[in-house]
Design a protein around this motif. Structure first.
Motif, PDB file in Angstrom:
ATOM      1  N   ALA A   1      -2.935  -1.606  13.821  1.00 36.73           N
ATOM      2  CA  ALA A   1      -1.974  -0.758  13.107  1.00 36.73           C
ATOM      3  C   ALA A   1      -2.668  -0.147  11.888  1.00 36.73           C
ATOM      4  O   ALA A   1      -3.638  -0.696  11.384  1.00 36.73           O
ATOM      5  CB  ALA A   1      -0.785  -1.590  12.666  1.00 36.73           C
ATOM      6  N   PHE A   2      -2.175   1.010  11.455  1.00 30.92           N
ATOM      7  CA  PHE A   2      -2.824   1.690  10.330  1.00 30.92           C
ATOM      8  C   PHE A   2      -1.793   2.455   9.518  1.00 30.92           C
ATOM      9  O   PHE A   2      -0.639   2.616   9.956  1.00 30.92           O
ATOM     10  CB  PHE A   2      -3.918   2.636  10.842  1.00 30.92           C
ATOM     11  CG  PHE A   2      -3.407   3.674  11.803  1.00 30.92           C
ATOM     12  CD1 PHE A   2      -2.990   4.908  11.354  1.00 30.92           C
ATOM     13  CD2 PHE A   2      -3.325   3.394  13.178  1.00 30.92           C
ATOM     14  CE1 PHE A   2      -2.492   5.862  12.230  1.00 30.92           C
ATOM     15  CE2 PHE A   2      -2.833   4.347  14.061  1.00 30.92           C
ATOM     16  CZ  PHE A   2      -2.417   5.587  13.590  1.00 30.92           C
ATOM     17  N   LEU A   3      -2.217   2.926   8.353  1.00 33.09           N
ATOM     18  CA  LEU A   3      -1.306   3.674   7.483  1.00 33.09           C
ATOM     19  C   LEU A   3      -1.675   5.139   7.485  1.00 33.09           C
ATOM     20  O   LEU A   3      -2.840   5.495   7.339  1.00 33.09           O
ATOM     21  CB  LEU A   3      -1.413   3.150   6.045  1.00 33.09           C
ATOM     22  CG  LEU A   3      -1.021   1.701   5.819  1.00 33.09           C
ATOM     23  CD1 LEU A   3      -1.296   1.320   4.362  1.00 33.09           C
ATOM     24  CD2 LEU A   3       0.454   1.475   6.154  1.00 33.09           C
TER      25      LEU A   3
ATOM     26  N   GLY B   1       4.946  10.697   2.846  1.00 31.88           N
ATOM     27  CA  GLY B   1       4.763   9.397   2.218  1.00 31.88           C
ATOM     28  C   GLY B   1       3.782   8.586   3.037  1.00 31.88           C
ATOM     29  O   GLY B   1       2.994   9.144   3.804  1.00 31.88           O
ATOM     30  N   VAL B   2       3.860   7.260   2.882  1.00 26.95           N
ATOM     31  CA  VAL B   2       2.951   6.400   3.647  1.00 26.95           C
ATOM     32  C   VAL B   2       3.724   5.768   4.798  1.00 26.95           C
ATOM     33  O   VAL B   2       4.790   5.190   4.601  1.00 26.95           O
ATOM     34  CB  VAL B   2       2.336   5.310   2.743  1.00 26.95           C
ATOM     35  CG1 VAL B   2       1.361   4.454   3.537  1.00 26.95           C
ATOM     36  CG2 VAL B   2       1.630   5.949   1.549  1.00 26.95           C
TER      37      VAL B   2
ATOM     38  N   ASN C   1       0.812  -1.227   0.000  1.00 26.93           N
ATOM     39  CA  ASN C   1       0.000   0.000   0.000  1.00 26.93           C
ATOM     40  C   ASN C   1       0.842   1.272   0.000  1.00 26.93           C
ATOM     41  O   ASN C   1       0.370   2.345   0.357  1.00 26.93           O
ATOM     42  CB  ASN C   1      -0.947  -0.008   1.195  1.00 26.93           C
ATOM     43  CG  ASN C   1      -2.118  -0.953   0.973  1.00 26.93           C
ATOM     44  OD1 ASN C   1      -3.073  -0.633   0.272  1.00 26.93           O
ATOM     45  ND2 ASN C   1      -2.007  -2.160   1.518  1.00 26.93           N
ATOM     46  N   GLY C   2       2.107   1.104  -0.352  1.00 22.84           N
ATOM     47  CA  GLY C   2       2.947   2.277  -0.563  1.00 22.84           C
ATOM     48  C   GLY C   2       3.792   2.725   0.614  1.00 22.84           C
ATOM     49  O   GLY C   2       4.481   3.746   0.542  1.00 22.84           O
ATOM     50  N   ALA C   3       3.770   1.966   1.711  1.00 19.27           N
ATOM     51  CA  ALA C   3       4.523   2.415   2.893  1.00 19.27           C
ATOM     52  C   ALA C   3       6.018   2.248   2.690  1.00 19.27           C
ATOM     53  O   ALA C   3       6.473   1.283   2.071  1.00 19.27           O
ATOM     54  CB  ALA C   3       4.074   1.656   4.134  1.00 19.27           C
ATOM     55  N   THR C   4       6.776   3.190   3.214  1.00 18.87           N
ATOM     56  CA  THR C   4       8.236   3.108   3.176  1.00 18.87           C
ATOM     57  C   THR C   4       8.814   3.054   4.588  1.00 18.87           C
ATOM     58  O   THR C   4       9.938   2.640   4.796  1.00 18.87           O
ATOM     59  CB  THR C   4       8.819   4.345   2.479  1.00 18.87           C
ATOM     60  OG1 THR C   4       8.250   5.512   3.102  1.00 18.87           O
ATOM     61  CG2 THR C   4       8.511   4.351   0.998  1.00 18.87           C
TER      62      THR C   4
ATOM     63  N   ASP D   1      10.991   5.164  10.971  1.00 19.83           N
ATOM     64  CA  ASP D   1      12.140   4.376  10.529  1.00 19.83           C
ATOM     65  C   ASP D   1      11.770   3.706   9.219  1.00 19.83           C
ATOM     66  O   ASP D   1      10.690   3.110   9.115  1.00 19.83           O
ATOM     67  CB  ASP D   1      12.476   3.290  11.564  1.00 19.83           C
ATOM     68  CG  ASP D   1      13.278   3.867  12.720  1.00 19.83           C
ATOM     69  OD1 ASP D   1      14.376   4.393  12.461  1.00 19.83           O
ATOM     70  OD2 ASP D   1      12.793   3.799  13.865  1.00 19.83           O
ATOM     71  N   ALA D   2      12.672   3.791   8.258  1.00 17.09           N
ATOM     72  CA  ALA D   2      12.392   3.132   6.969  1.00 17.09           C
ATOM     73  C   ALA D   2      12.572   1.629   7.136  1.00 17.09           C
ATOM     74  O   ALA D   2      13.300   1.170   8.017  1.00 17.09           O
ATOM     75  CB  ALA D   2      13.319   3.678   5.899  1.00 17.09           C
TER      76      ALA D   2
END
Ligand code: ADP
Ligand code: MG
Length: 703
Positions: A137-139, A145-146, A62-65, A83-84
């Motif tokens: 947990a959620f975005l 960014g995500v 879903n685009g998270a980094t 944190d990436a």
């Protein structure tokens, strides 16, 4: 035609729900996770690794980094450090996104820059965040960014709570355990858990962003520190439930969509009493998730406002003279087999349980009125509570006519054989009545009102976290349940014992019941006669945290230690002093650099015109009178400004946090009022073209 929204598909699309876990986790792992969620305990690291991988895969798809341990320090808002998922590249320079179970379960943010009230010595800067598995947990998506957000609790190295969530979770365990004892007494053997449920109605203001940016006070203090009243306020009552303006409507639509994606059940929206004021209410849920979601609601409200060229004001009192904003904290208790303990129910047996629950709540609220008051205090709320609009600063309970009458009969005769609406009572096995659900009674002036199958705690401030009020509610009711269960579990004749206990509690604590007008002056006197506390400010309420009664309550259920409570009291004084200091400095800057220079320009133009008129041989007395009036108010402003600067400087020399806070309240705030008065008067006579900031009318009527 507008685009069709698929709300069902949208809802929770940014949440790692139980459903998604079920889809993505091996059956056995899912079961383990579910078990820990329901019953508590810890996930083995190997299991956590599997969960972390599934969570990361979903987030990355879903685009998270990045990921973050999302927590709620004592600032009242949320904190995050990103944190990436990036790891060390291999020899060929390939990098694999990774996220381990250890990283999911535990984090170690530097705690030294969060308020700790002396809990954490500076050499022990470490703090720990631990995954709160009961909140999903959620975005979060914004310019960064995500980000995968993992709700966590935040503790010191020694395990002391540094946040608002840890005590809330502890209080939920306490109320669950004690409430279970109560339902067991009435033969409920199936329930294994009782959850405090919460629905928080959120009030807010919307103003134009361009105008907002011209007001330093809104930017730094979140409220106007100057401003003459607009010619029209809320007196016509035409804004409440009024047609929603297009621009606001577009905002609400966008806000709902964002919240639905985050799994927040935004349901009700309407205009509120004051111009530019609105409200959003979600459907209730478990207290812990409701607290997290209310934080998301506040954050999202602000974020979405920016996209619409608006600014969202969550302060309790953004504008003097019109209503401020609060949060109605609807609270109830539900068993996991579907019984709402605050629902009068359909059978006499349920009624008796309900009456016992009610008696316990009356006892709890009466015994700990100061604590409840304290739990709803923040700096902004000092402008509301007791100020003739919000609920008063005095805690009382509103029951509605029918219930109040039942309590009265029980207290007077030990029986309640009749019901006010004249309906036939099914007294059944005991002398206690069958009750109707009384959902229609409304008393907007009561701070703590029974509304059918829940209590509505209306004191909470609009910008405050709802964690503390719910922690307090859970704790005080757990204590009353515990004491009742201690008695009833050993009773020989349960029916007689429960009857007597209900009568006893209701008799001893009936003084807390008040169905009249909470805003009236008579109530203040009546409450005093009854011996009910009337605590006027946040810092006067703070000491309640460390009284023997409060410490005993919280220690009994392991919710707070004495040390944790002392640190929280300290933080209240610090927060208060810092906030008023910012407000005072903002006033100094605005008066010195905006208002006074503008008034000087205006008086110069008046003087020029007097001279010009006189030299032309014309009459100039209007201009001359105006000039005198303006000059007098200008002098008063300059004088108050000097005194405010001195007061702030003096406050800075006080080192004891409590003393300093009281100095800000009693001295600095008084001078702030003295500076505001002449400047607001000047606003009414100075040429609008020359006034340096948007007026109340510009801000509240031109959204
Ligand atoms: P109001 O007249 O106060 O606007 P609503 O019916 O709109 O009343 O409900 C207000 C809030 O109360 C909503 O957020 C709703 O979800 C919540 N609520 C309803 N039932 C419960 C309950 N059992 N526990 C906690 N909150 C509840
Ligand atoms: Mg309400």
């Amino acid at each position: 035609m507008s685009e069709v929204l698929n709300v069902e598909e949208l809802f929770g699309s940014k949440v790692f729900t139980l459903g998604k876990m079920k889809e993505r986790l091996p059956r056995s792992v899912y079961k383990e996770v579910k078990c820990v969620m329901d019953k508590g305990g810890e996930l083995p690291l190997a299991t956590a690794d599997v969960v972390a991988k599934a969570m990361k895969d979903w987030a990355v798809e879903n685009g998270a980094t990045h990921y973050t341990h999302w927590f709620q320090p004592l600032t009242g808002i949320t904190a995050e450090k990103h944190d990436a998922f990036v790891t060390h590249p291999d020899d060929e320079g390939h990098m694999l996104m990774e996220f381990s179970g250890k990283e999911l379960i535990k984090g170690e943010p530097d705690a030294s820059s969060f308020p700790s009230g002396g809990l954490r010595a500076t050499f022990e800067a470490r703090g720990y965040t631990a995954w709160d598995m009961t909140s999903p947990a959620f975005l979060k998506e914004d310019a960064t960014g995500v980000i995968l957000c993992i709700p966590t609790a935040f503790c010191s190295y020694k395990g002391e709570a540094l946040d608002k969530k840890t005590p809330l979770l502890r209080s939920m365990e306490a109320i669950s355990a004690q409430a279970l004892r109560i339902v067991r007494l009435f033969g409920n053997k199936e329930a294994t858990k009782v959850a405090a449920s919460v629905g928080a109605e959120q009030e807010y203001f919307l103003v134009d962003r361009e105008k907002y940016l011209q007001r330093t006070d809104l930017i730094f203090a979140g409220r106007t520190l100057f401003g003459a009243a607009a010619p029209k306020g809320q007196e016509l009552e035409d804004h409440y439930f009024g047609t929603i303006r297009e621009r606001v409507g577009a905002y609400m639509k966008d806000l709902n969509i964002e919240l639905w994606k985050l799994g927040v059940t935004a349901r009700t929206q309407h205009n509120e009493v004051a111009p530019a004021q609105h409200e959003l209410a979600p459907i209730y849920e478990s207290a812990n998730i409701a607290v997290d979601h209310n934080q998301l609601v506040m954050e999202t409200m602000k974020k979405v406002a920016g996209r619409h060229g608006l600014a969202c004001l969550l302060h309790e009192k953004p504008f003097a003279g019109v209503n401020g904003s609060g949060k109605h904290n609807n609270w109830s208790l539900g068993t996991d087999n579907g019984v709402n303990m605050l629902d009068p129910g359909d059978t006499p047996n349920e009624n008796i349980q309900f009456l016992l629950v009610l008696a316990c709540i009356l006892k709890a609220v009466d015994t700990h009125a100061e604590l409840l008051r304290q739990s709803a205090s923040d700096v902004g709320n000092d402008h509301r509570l007791g100020a003739n609009e919000a609920p008063p600063a005095i805690i009382s309970v509103f029951l509605g006519e029918q219930l109040e009458d039942v309590v009265k009969q029980l207290v007077e005769t030990g029986e309640a054989a009749r019901c006010l609406d004249g309906g036939k009572l099914q007294t059944g096995v005991s002398t206690l009545p069958d009750l109707d659900k009384d959902a229609t009674d409304r008393n907007r002036t009561s701070p703590f009102a029974f509304t059918g199958n829940k209590f509505e705690f209306r004191m909470v401030g609009s910008s405050d976290s709802i964690a503390s009020p719910n922690t307090a509610l859970n704790a005080i009711v757990a204590e009353a349940f515990c004491e009742a269960a201690d008695e009833l579990e050993k009773a020989e004749d349960f029916d007689i014992a429960v009857h007597d206990l209900i009568k006893k509690y209701m008799t001893e604590h009936q003084r807390i019941i008040f169905n009249g007008d909470g805003y009236s002056e008579e109530w203040v006197h009546e409450a005093e006669r009854r011996g009910l506390p009337n605590i006027k400010s946040m810092i006067e309420a703070a000491g309640t945290l460390t009284t023997d009664k409060t410490v005993k309550l919280f220690e009994k259920f392991g919710i707070f230690t004495k040390v944790e409570l002392e640190s929280r009291e300290e933080i209240i004084y610090e927060t208060y002093a810092k906030t008023i200091n910012i407000e005072a400095l903002t006033m100094v800057a605005m008066a010195g650099r905006q208002y006074i220079p503008a008034v000087i320009k205006y008086s110069k133009s008046l003087a020029d015109s007097v001279i010009a008129l006189k030299s032309a041989g014309a009459e100039a007395h209007v201009q001359a009178e105006l000039l005198n009036a303006v000059s007098a108010k200008l002098a008063a402003s300059k004088d108050a400004l000097t005194r405010l600067e001195k007061a702030v400087a003096e406050a800075g020399t006080i080192h004891n946090a409590k003393e300093q806070a009281f100095f800000y309240k009693d001295t600095v705030r008084a001078v702030m009022d003295e500076l505001r008065a002449p400047i607001d008067e000047l606003e009414m006579i100075v040429d609008k073209e020359m006034w340096p900031v948007p007026s109340y009318a510009d801000l509240t009527f031109e959204v």
